[in-house]
Design a protein around this motif. Structure first.
Motif, PDB file in Angstrom:
ATOM      1  N   ARG B  43      20.332  -6.036  28.157  1.00 52.07           N
ATOM      2  CA  ARG B  43      21.583  -5.301  27.945  1.00 52.07           C
ATOM      3  C   ARG B  43      21.575  -3.974  28.700  1.00 52.07           C
ATOM      4  O   ARG B  43      22.618  -3.505  29.147  1.00 52.07           O
ATOM      5  CB  ARG B  43      21.812  -5.070  26.451  1.00 52.07           C
ATOM      6  CG  ARG B  43      22.103  -6.366  25.685  1.00 52.07           C
ATOM      7  CD  ARG B  43      22.241  -6.112  24.201  1.00 52.07           C
ATOM      8  NE  ARG B  43      23.410  -5.323  23.870  1.00 52.07           N
ATOM      9  CZ  ARG B  43      24.632  -5.808  23.795  1.00 52.07           C
ATOM     10  NH1 ARG B  43      24.841  -7.081  24.031  1.00 52.07           N
ATOM     11  NH2 ARG B  43      25.653  -5.039  23.509  1.00 52.07           N
ATOM     12  N   ALA B  46      22.440  -4.871  32.223  1.00 53.40           N
ATOM     13  CA  ALA B  46      23.837  -5.300  32.335  1.00 53.40           C
ATOM     14  C   ALA B  46      24.809  -4.140  32.145  1.00 53.40           C
ATOM     15  O   ALA B  46      25.978  -4.239  32.504  1.00 53.40           O
ATOM     16  CB  ALA B  46      24.124  -6.398  31.306  1.00 53.40           C
ATOM     17  N   LEU B  48      25.411  -2.834  29.095  1.00 55.61           N
ATOM     18  CA  LEU B  48      25.991  -2.939  27.763  1.00 55.61           C
ATOM     19  C   LEU B  48      25.285  -1.998  26.793  1.00 55.61           C
ATOM     20  O   LEU B  48      25.689  -1.855  25.646  1.00 55.61           O
ATOM     21  CB  LEU B  48      25.896  -4.386  27.261  1.00 55.61           C
ATOM     22  CG  LEU B  48      26.612  -5.398  28.165  1.00 55.61           C
ATOM     23  CD1 LEU B  48      26.295  -6.828  27.753  1.00 55.61           C
ATOM     24  CD2 LEU B  48      28.111  -5.158  28.143  1.00 55.61           C
ATOM     25  N   PRO B  74      29.400  -1.460  33.108  1.00 54.74           N
ATOM     26  CA  PRO B  74      29.058  -2.856  33.440  1.00 54.74           C
ATOM     27  C   PRO B  74      30.004  -3.439  34.492  1.00 54.74           C
ATOM     28  O   PRO B  74      29.579  -4.256  35.313  1.00 54.74           O
ATOM     29  CB  PRO B  74      29.172  -3.581  32.095  1.00 54.74           C
ATOM     30  CG  PRO B  74      29.824  -2.626  31.150  1.00 54.74           C
ATOM     31  CD  PRO B  74      29.540  -1.252  31.659  1.00 54.74           C
ATOM     32  N   GLN B  75      31.268  -3.008  34.460  1.00 56.27           N
ATOM     33  CA  GLN B  75      32.257  -3.522  35.406  1.00 56.27           C
ATOM     34  C   GLN B  75      31.838  -3.316  36.860  1.00 56.27           C
ATOM     35  O   GLN B  75      32.211  -4.087  37.727  1.00 56.27           O
ATOM     36  CB  GLN B  75      33.618  -2.826  35.200  1.00 56.27           C
ATOM     37  CG  GLN B  75      34.383  -3.306  34.001  1.00 56.27           C
ATOM     38  CD  GLN B  75      34.018  -2.562  32.734  1.00 56.27           C
ATOM     39  OE1 GLN B  75      33.009  -1.888  32.670  1.00 56.27           O
ATOM     40  NE2 GLN B  75      34.831  -2.718  31.703  1.00 56.27           N
ATOM     41  N   VAL B  79      26.245  -7.319  38.390  1.00 59.33           N
ATOM     42  CA  VAL B  79      25.104  -8.033  37.835  1.00 59.33           C
ATOM     43  C   VAL B  79      25.638  -9.268  37.114  1.00 59.33           C
ATOM     44  O   VAL B  79      26.525  -9.165  36.288  1.00 59.33           O
ATOM     45  CB  VAL B  79      24.335  -7.125  36.842  1.00 59.33           C
ATOM     46  CG1 VAL B  79      23.364  -7.947  36.026  1.00 59.33           C
ATOM     47  CG2 VAL B  79      23.613  -6.016  37.585  1.00 59.33           C
ATOM     48  N   VAL B  81      25.463 -12.216  34.475  1.00 58.84           N
ATOM     49  CA  VAL B  81      24.750 -12.455  33.224  1.00 58.84           C
ATOM     50  C   VAL B  81      25.076 -13.851  32.692  1.00 58.84           C
ATOM     51  O   VAL B  81      26.238 -14.225  32.610  1.00 58.84           O
ATOM     52  CB  VAL B  81      25.122 -11.418  32.145  1.00 58.84           C
ATOM     53  CG1 VAL B  81      24.208 -11.571  30.932  1.00 58.84           C
ATOM     54  CG2 VAL B  81      25.048 -10.009  32.696  1.00 58.84           C
ATOM     55  N   PHE B  83      24.644 -15.693  29.294  1.00 57.02           N
ATOM     56  CA  PHE B  83      24.250 -15.402  27.922  1.00 57.02           C
ATOM     57  C   PHE B  83      23.732 -16.664  27.236  1.00 57.02           C
ATOM     58  O   PHE B  83      24.086 -17.778  27.602  1.00 57.02           O
ATOM     59  CB  PHE B  83      25.435 -14.848  27.136  1.00 57.02           C
ATOM     60  CG  PHE B  83      25.909 -13.515  27.631  1.00 57.02           C
ATOM     61  CD1 PHE B  83      25.328 -12.342  27.180  1.00 57.02           C
ATOM     62  CD2 PHE B  83      26.937 -13.427  28.561  1.00 57.02           C
ATOM     63  CE1 PHE B  83      25.759 -11.113  27.639  1.00 57.02           C
ATOM     64  CE2 PHE B  83      27.376 -12.199  29.022  1.00 57.02           C
ATOM     65  CZ  PHE B  83      26.792 -11.041  28.564  1.00 57.02           C
ATOM     66  N   ARG B  87      29.138 -17.736  26.119  1.00 56.84           N
ATOM     67  CA  ARG B  87      30.252 -16.783  26.086  1.00 56.84           C
ATOM     68  C   ARG B  87      31.347 -17.098  27.105  1.00 56.84           C
ATOM     69  O   ARG B  87      31.863 -16.210  27.788  1.00 56.84           O
ATOM     70  CB  ARG B  87      29.748 -15.356  26.300  1.00 56.84           C
ATOM     71  CG  ARG B  87      28.781 -14.943  25.211  1.00 56.84           C
ATOM     72  CD  ARG B  87      28.504 -13.463  25.242  1.00 56.84           C
ATOM     73  NE  ARG B  87      27.543 -13.096  24.202  1.00 56.84           N
ATOM     74  CZ  ARG B  87      27.064 -11.885  24.027  1.00 56.84           C
ATOM     75  NH1 ARG B  87      27.455 -10.906  24.805  1.00 56.84           N
ATOM     76  NH2 ARG B  87      26.211 -11.633  23.063  1.00 56.84           N
ATOM     77  N   LEU B  88      31.699 -18.357  27.216  1.00 60.96           N
ATOM     78  CA  LEU B  88      32.836 -18.716  28.066  1.00 60.96           C
ATOM     79  C   LEU B  88      34.119 -18.287  27.359  1.00 60.96           C
ATOM     80  O   LEU B  88      34.150 -18.168  26.134  1.00 60.96           O
ATOM     81  CB  LEU B  88      32.850 -20.225  28.318  1.00 60.96           C
ATOM     82  CG  LEU B  88      31.656 -20.760  29.106  1.00 60.96           C
ATOM     83  CD1 LEU B  88      31.731 -22.281  29.223  1.00 60.96           C
ATOM     84  CD2 LEU B  88      31.582 -20.137  30.483  1.00 60.96           C
ATOM     85  N   ARG B 148      29.929 -19.242  36.666  1.00 56.35           N
ATOM     86  CA  ARG B 148      30.767 -18.060  36.488  1.00 56.35           C
ATOM     87  C   ARG B 148      30.014 -16.811  36.927  1.00 56.35           C
ATOM     88  O   ARG B 148      30.585 -15.914  37.557  1.00 56.35           O
ATOM     89  CB  ARG B 148      31.187 -17.943  35.015  1.00 56.35           C
ATOM     90  CG  ARG B 148      32.148 -16.818  34.761  1.00 56.35           C
ATOM     91  CD  ARG B 148      32.611 -16.790  33.321  1.00 56.35           C
ATOM     92  NE  ARG B 148      31.519 -16.432  32.401  1.00 56.35           N
ATOM     93  CZ  ARG B 148      31.699 -16.145  31.117  1.00 56.35           C
ATOM     94  NH1 ARG B 148      32.909 -16.207  30.598  1.00 56.35           N
ATOM     95  NH2 ARG B 148      30.677 -15.824  30.362  1.00 56.35           N
ATOM     96  N   ALA B 149      28.712 -16.735  36.591  1.00 52.77           N
ATOM     97  CA  ALA B 149      27.924 -15.562  36.968  1.00 52.77           C
ATOM     98  C   ALA B 149      27.723 -15.510  38.483  1.00 52.77           C
ATOM     99  O   ALA B 149      27.828 -14.456  39.103  1.00 52.77           O
ATOM    100  CB  ALA B 149      26.578 -15.578  36.249  1.00 52.77           C
TER     101      ALA B 149
END
Lengths: 274, 451
Positions: B43, B46, B48, B74-75, B79, B81, B83, B87-88, B148-149
């Protein structure tokens, strides 16, 4: 087969205890009887005469328009408010949440008095509002919308606040790591996720606004053609001609039934966890 | 572009203080028990979670620098991530899930979708693009999460227990694919896991985290042969003792001694494979082995084609012998035995400054080294043009984890591993060992299954 299974269940001590059956039946009758009585006592032969009366349709129009506007105002103000209540970590948030729910427990008539004290000609904000509008707010069409919003918005806020609170923060974090700005996360992730709750809250809010009587009557008045809504029109008709009142109740009842029927399956149910 | 975290985070009583670096193209596994701070570390990278002290740097970009008041949201970290719970976005189709990253970075909708489709095709899940996440299996969802990552073209990749939520069969499949895709990724990868097999199969280097501290760091081979803490020893299945070494004799804490061929002097740790012990009954054996311990058998348990013996003397030891040896020597709980081990099998090396081995923890029986753990896996793959034709080849690896690693390393075209028949682990041993593999969702065979 099913009969013997039911008997088996009773034998296993899992059936309905006899003692709760009579009160349950009385409860059903109590809730159902007035609605049935309303239908029985409706002067079906005179419906044409009553509905041809111009005043009825104006009241219906004002009711529908004002309640939709109150719902829109509740959405614009209530969704951001719900977000703040759910997500802001500052002291005093519990108090703020309690204040928001005051209109829920306040008798609507008192709500009307309160609105007078705040926004009436001699109210706390009376002068600036006078200056803004050029006339006092009470007993105008906007006053109806204000009264309905005051009473109905908490229904939306508490529904949506719960959704914001339980919405999956993990998905929002994932969106952040993908480069989405705060605004984009809110509009593209959080809002769609809680859309069912927003719809459910809006329906509750709108139904409450449509039926709103006490605060509307006190703060908005009951002027036919200008500030008379269907509920307040029912009061007038009940005073002048009690036999016609059930006829005027029919449109509100129909609307309530249709809303229940259409919305129940689609929206008003717990959202299944995906 | 390498990734470095050198800093501290505090949460109530818990403190994570680490210094780690992952090099470009390297998969660095962060291995540790639950609550060690693995996810906290992820985190931090990332964005977070903010550091309380220190810095986090990715290539030329300072992500977090407390002293200079730098914190990149994070935006803006670029990076990727993946999870654990994938977390879709449940309200978006797979294609739009993958296109979400490029869209958020200002790519036009049509081009973002083209890029997303390209990634789905590359991960061989193009046919899922119109589905919603709730219509995906666990393995499919994890693949989509990886797509997605990757679709954001990240500078670094973070994987949080990417296989933990999958069933055994799917794990093996996704693991093989993951290995392939991580190999193709140019940036540093941080793989958080509590599963040593996952770390050994996917990572080039392993950092072991315990109670917020790095307790060991090294290649899989270093970690498996020279564990520094009881936790690591348990993971890799070694007997581990601590003591003081002088002239090749280690006086063990708690009694007894071991002769070693290694020359380290002073405070040392001593590691010994269970297969290094031989067991004798009756008179003390006349043997070339320099180490002969008197002990009493505490328990026996099957481990694949061998029997795992736990014996208690001055120290607790585990030893692996064949079933016929058990029968011939009439080994049973309570039996007096001699344990013998050659000095050349006793690995001594400098331990941590403060002895990490506590007396209670020393008593935990160990399995054979993980590398030598028996395994039987069916590997399916396409080679070259067969991939397009959809012709699958299949090979059965029946050997050890180490051999499986070698086979996997040699399959450039590897597509999936399926049917993890079993990582054979003693089902009866002390809670720790079994619990470890239950955590890892590895099949634990009942005693003597399959004879």
């Amino acid at each position: 087969m099913s009969r013997s299974r039911a008997r088996a269940r009773r034998k296993a001590g899992l059936g309905t205890p006899a003692v709760i059956v009579p009160p349950a039946l009385i409860g059903v009758a109590f809730l159902l009887l007035p609605t049935i009585a309303l239908l029985v006592r409706t002067p079906w032969g005179d419906l044409g005469r009553i509905y041809r009366h111009q005043q009825v349709w104006t009241a219906v129009r004002i009711s529908v328009e004002s309640s939709l506007e109150a719902t829109a105002a509740s959405l614009v103000l209530g969704v951001p408010l719900a977000w703040m209540l759910a997500r802001l970590r500052v002291p005093g948030m519990g108090l703020a949440r309690a204040i928001v729910t005051i209109p829920l427990v306040l008798p609507p008539v008192i709500g009307g008095v309160a609105l007078f004290s705040a926004l009436g000609r001699h109210g706390l904000l009376g002068k600036p509002i006078d200056g803004l509008l050029g006339h006092p707010l009470p007993f105008t069409y906007p006053a109806i919308v204000v009264a309905q919003t005051f009473v109905a918005m908490p229904f939306l806020v508490i529904t949506v606040e719960g959704a914001f609170r339980t919405a999956d923060r993990g998905v929002e974090e994932a969106a952040a790591t993908l480069g989405a700005s705060r605004g984009r996360i809110f509009s593209r992730v959080t809002l769609p996720l809680i859309l069912p709750s927003i719809v459910a809250g809006s329906v509750l809010c709108w139904a409450r606004a449509l039926g709103e009587f006490g605060a509307t009557l006190l703060f908005g008045g009951n002027t036919p053609g200008r500030t008379q809504t269907l509920p307040t029109a029912v009061l007038t008709v009940f005073n002048d001609n009690p036999a016609d009142a059930p006829a005027l109740s029919l449109p509100l009842m129909m609307i309530a039934l249709v809303v229940l029927g259409v919305m129940r399956d689609k929206w008003i149910r717990p959202v299944a966890a995906s | 572009m390498s990734l470095t975290v050198d800093g501290t985070v505090r949460r109530g009583d818990f403190e994570l203080a680490v210094s780690i670096t992952a090099k470009p193209g390297e998969v660095l596994a962060v291995l540790g028990p639950n609550g060690a701070g693995k996810s906290t570390l992820l985190r931090i990278v990332a964005g977070l979670l903010a550091l309380d002290e220190g810095t986090a740097v990715l290539g030329p970009l300072v992500l977090d620098d407390v002293k200079h008041n730098v914190f990149v949201d994070p935006q803006h970290r670029n990076v990727g991530v993946v999870f654990q719970d994938h977390r879709l976005f449940p309200h978006l189709r797979v294609l739009d899930n993958v296109a979400f990253g490029p869209r958020s970075r200002g790519v036009h909708k049509a081009s973002a979708r083209v890029a997303a489709r390209d990634w789905l095709d590359r991960l061989a899940i193009g046919e899922l693009s119109r589905r919603y996440p709730r219509e995906l299996s666990g393995g499919q969802a994890q693949r989509v999460a990886l797509a997605r990552a990757l679709a954001c073209d990240p500078a670094a990749l973070l994987l949080d227990e990417p296989l933990a939520a999958l069933d055994v069969q799917t794990r093996a499949e996704v693991q093989g694919e993951l290995r392939e895709h991580l190999g193709a990724f140019a940036g540093p990868t941080l793989l958080v896991t509590h599963d040593p097999i996952e770390a050994l199969l996917l990572a080039q280097r392993i950092v072991v985290l315990e109670r917020g501290r790095v307790v060991q760091e090294g290649s899989p081979a270093e970690i498996t042969s020279r564990p520094l803490t009881p936790y690591v020893a348990r993971l890799v299945g070694m007997n581990l003792y601590s003591g003081v070494s002088a002239n090749h004799v280690v006086a063990l804490d708690g009694g007894g001694s071991l002769v070693t061929a290694d020359a380290a002097d002073g405070q040392v740790l001593v590691a010994l494979r269970p297969s290094a012990f031989t067991i004798h009954v009756g008179q003390p054996p006349r043997s070339s082995a320099r180490n002969i311990w008197r002990a009493r058998v505490a328990s026996l348990a099957p481990l694949g084609d061998r029997i795992r013996i736990t014996a208690e003397g001055d120290q607790v030891a585990t030893a692996d012998v064949t079933a016929s040896a058990v029968a011939e020597l009439d080994l049973a709980p309570g039996r007096e035995v001699w344990l013998a081990a050659k000095a050349t099998d006793v690995i001594a090396y400098p331990g941590p400054v403060s002895p990490a081995v506590g007396p209670d923890e020393r008593a935990v029986p160990q399995a054979g080294t993980l590398e030598s753990m028996p395994v039987s896996v069916t590997v399916r793959y396409w080679a070259g043009a067969q991939r397009a034709a959809g012709v699958e080849q299949e090979t059965v690896v029946a050997g050890t984890v180490g051999e499986l690693r070698a086979v996997l390393a040699g399959r450039g075209e590897l597509v999936k591993i399926s049917q993890v028949a079993s990582f054979l682990v003693d089902g009866q041993q002390a809670g720790d060992t079994t619990a470890l593999y239950e955590d890892a969702e590895v099949d634990v065979l009942p005693p003597f299954a399959g004879g």
